[in-house]
Enzyme design. Structure first.
Site, PDB file in Angstrom:
ATOM      1  N   CYS A  40     -17.224  -3.785  20.981  1.00  0.00           N
ATOM      2  CA  CYS A  40     -18.009  -4.572  19.911  1.00  0.00           C
ATOM      3  C   CYS A  40     -19.334  -5.257  20.330  1.00  0.00           C
ATOM      4  O   CYS A  40     -19.925  -5.995  19.741  1.00  0.00           O
ATOM      5  CB  CYS A  40     -16.998  -5.723  19.673  1.00  0.00           C
ATOM      6  SG  CYS A  40     -15.703  -5.435  18.465  1.00  0.00           S
TER       7      CYS A  40
ATOM      8  N   ASP B 263     -13.271 -11.791   7.875  1.00  0.00           N
ATOM      9  CA  ASP B 263     -12.933 -10.538   8.833  1.00  0.00           C
ATOM     10  C   ASP B 263     -12.873  -9.278   7.826  1.00  0.00           C
ATOM     11  O   ASP B 263     -12.866  -8.012   8.231  1.00  0.00           O
ATOM     12  CB  ASP B 263     -11.591 -10.900   9.662  1.00  0.00           C
ATOM     13  CG  ASP B 263     -11.745 -11.841  10.417  1.00  0.00           C
ATOM     14  OD1 ASP B 263     -12.551 -11.707  11.496  1.00  0.00           O
ATOM     15  OD2 ASP B 263     -11.204 -12.887  10.478  1.00  0.00           O
TER      16      ASP B 263
ATOM     17  N   ASP C 108      -8.475  -6.701  12.002  1.00  0.00           N
ATOM     18  CA  ASP C 108      -9.147  -7.339  10.840  1.00  0.00           C
ATOM     19  C   ASP C 108      -8.045  -7.813   9.549  1.00  0.00           C
ATOM     20  O   ASP C 108      -8.155  -8.596   8.961  1.00  0.00           O
ATOM     21  CB  ASP C 108     -10.372  -6.648  10.168  1.00  0.00           C
ATOM     22  CG  ASP C 108     -11.441  -7.006  11.323  1.00  0.00           C
ATOM     23  OD1 ASP C 108     -11.451  -7.959  11.812  1.00  0.00           O
ATOM     24  OD2 ASP C 108     -12.429  -6.227  10.990  1.00  0.00           O
TER      25      ASP C 108
END
Length: 357
Positions: free
Chosen positions: A24, A61, A101
């Site tokens: 990420c 998300d 998510d």
């Protein structure tokens, strides 16, 4: 006559050597992303259907679309370049991160599609196969199939998933639902980005690597049970923008202030020491440049602490905003499912932005 040596295939390159950023930490910095998206919203004249319960409004998300009175569809996607050199571990981490998510919205995943971009003339086919096998095993742990996908030949190795899930419309947990007086519970310790930077510099020992893989392949399944709690008002997961960035998204969405008790924030063992040695990602600095003006820091807050606060997490923990009388139950759910580092790390109060104390 001496026969020439038979050409030997060159050793496969380290996966992390093929990517300019890993996990990420590859995400576009929040400030840059905001500029890109400023004028690229929904087309003029396009009516947003009322069934779209969650869209792009609060940088949540995942998207959520109501199907009927009992079901809403959660749709999300996430992909990135290698954060580790082991191809199987890379696949597991990338898939776990993408599935997260759905849990962060309070849902149960139902299936996934693979997103694969690989330098096929650089990586051995068995390496690419191991990446996909790691992703399949993470999906198996989540109880879902990879039902299709898309592949391209790319310069850098990229892997991730499109993931879909289901949730009852009344149990959708947005990142904007926090209330004044809530306590904040963090499900996993911080420091993944720092450990990944140490790995790239060959400063991460075997124990540190094992910790990093164990954390980043731990599915955030507590999100399903947390969604059933009336006392849980908001959920998000901590990923590429760090605790500060995703905490600020929660604060902005609710129109309130997030206060972090820094001494209570769990850290991966060794992360602080590695940060002090300079094992910090470039994404951490880009994160801080994007949102640092919205974060109030106490006197004496060190550069190492600032790097930890903005450290990009890959497959990071859930951040839960819940009523004070529900915090013990939230912690109990985390610990019953193997999240022993879960801790109350702050509160939500009137105001705006983030204050660290």
């Amino acid at each position: 006559m001496t026969q020439p040596d038979t050409p030997q295939p060159s050793a496969a390159p380290r996966l992390t050597s093929l990517s300019h950023g890993g996990g990420c930490g590859c995400k576009i910095a929040p400030g840059v992303l905001s500029e890109i998206l400023k004028n690229s919203g929904n087309l003029p004249g396009l009516n947003i259907p009322p069934q779209l319960l969650v869209g792009i409004e609060t940088a949540d998300d995942a998207a959520v679309y109501q199907l009927n009175d009992e079901q809403a569809l959660i749709a999300t996607t996430d992909f990135f370049m290698p954060i580790v050199d082991d191809p199987y571990d890379f696949g597991r981490i990338a898939a776990t991160n993408a599935i997260s998510d759905v849990y962060a919205m309070g849902g149960t995943p139902i299936m996934a599609l693979g997103l694969v971009g690989m330098p096929v003339n650089v990586l051995p086919l068995e390496t690419i196969g191991a990446i996909l096998r790691g992703g399949q095993d993470a999906c198996r742990d989540a109880g879902i199939p990879i039902a299709g996908g898309h592949t391209i030949d790319s310069v850098e190795p990229i892997y991730g998933l499109v993931v879909m899930g289901l949730v009852h419309p009344s149990r959708v947990k947005k990142n904007s639902g926090a209330r004044a007086g809530d306590l904040l519970v963090l499900g996993k310790p911080l420091g993944v980005g720092i450990l990944s930077a140490a790995l790239k510099k060959e400063k991460l020992d075997a124990q540190g690597y094992a910790r990093m893989v164990a954390l980043t392949t731990q599915l955030n399944k507590p999100g399903i049970a947390l969604a059933r709690m009336e006392g849980v008002h908001a959920l998000t997961d901590i990923t590429g923008f760090g605790l500060a960035g995703h905490g600020l998204e929660l604060a902005r969405g609710a129109g309130l202030q997030v206060r972090i008790d820094w001494q209570r924030v769990p850290l991966i063992p060794g992360a602080r020491e590695l940060a002090a040695q300079g094992c910090v990602t470039g994404a951490s600095g880009r994160n801080w440049a994007s949102y640092g003006a919205e974060v109030s820091l106490p006197a004496g807050f060190t550069e190492v602490d600032k790097a930890l606060l903005s450290d990009p997490q890959t497959s990071g923990g859930l951040l839960v905003s819940c009523g004070a009388d529900s915090a013990d139950e939230v912690l109990g759910i985390f610990r019953a499912q193997g999240f022993g580092d879960a801790a109350v790390v702050g509160e939500v109060v009137a105001g705006q932005g983030m204050a660290v104390r």
